[in-house]
Design a protein around this motif. Structure first.
Motif: not given
Length: 161
Positions: A59-68
């Motif tokens: 889940v955190g990886a997707s949040i990190t991807m959102r913020h590049k």
């Protein structure tokens, strides 16, 4: 309307991440308290923490991807013309989508194989743990597609994504 949908989506993913992290804090604190204060370790605390951490990672990886905010090697970008920056970003994003697709499809048989296997201490089906992989792949793919849309919009506008 579209912005509202994305705000709800982002808020839901963020809330899930916070809930997972909060659960990890509670379980870890209970585990430490029971082990060192009551001298009676909880047999399930370490296993539950591990499974919560697996879910939080995806889940955190997707949040990190959102913020590049993922680690990136941008050495090649220093040596190409600015016109190629968008092209290389899109190529990288397509590669990410291909990788996510491979991981997604490869994880499905694992989930099926582990559906009857139960965790030792928590007694939950191990498939519940392994479902984190395809779920994370879907969340990461959504964010990658959003990044691709921003990259294409920036390319059309002549700016940086």
């Amino acid at each position: 309307m579209q912005r509202r949908v994305w705000r709800v989506y982002e808020g839901t993913v963020n809330w899930v991440a916070v809930a997972l992290f909060g659960a990890m804090v509670v379980v870890t604190t209970m585990g430490v308290f029971y082990r060192y204060v009551l001298n009676n370790a909880l047999p399930w605390a370490e296993e539950a923490d591990r499974y919560l951490f697996i879910w939080l990672s995806f889940v955190g990886a997707s949040i990190t991807m959102r913020h590049k905010a993922h680690i990136a090697v941008d050495l090649l970008l220093r040596y190409v013309s600015p016109g190629w920056h968008h092209r290389l970003a899109l190529i990288a994003q397509v590669c990410v989508l291909l990788f996510l697709g491979i991981v997604f499809w490869a994880s499905l048989p694992v989930i099926e194989l582990t559906s009857e296997t139960r965790a030792t201490a928590t007694d939950i089906p191990l498939s519940w743990v392994y479902i984190a992989a395809p779920t994370g792949c879907v969340l990461l793919a959504v964010e990658t597609l959003r990044l691709m849309a921003r990259t294409l919009a920036a390319r059309r506008a002549g700016g940086l994504a």
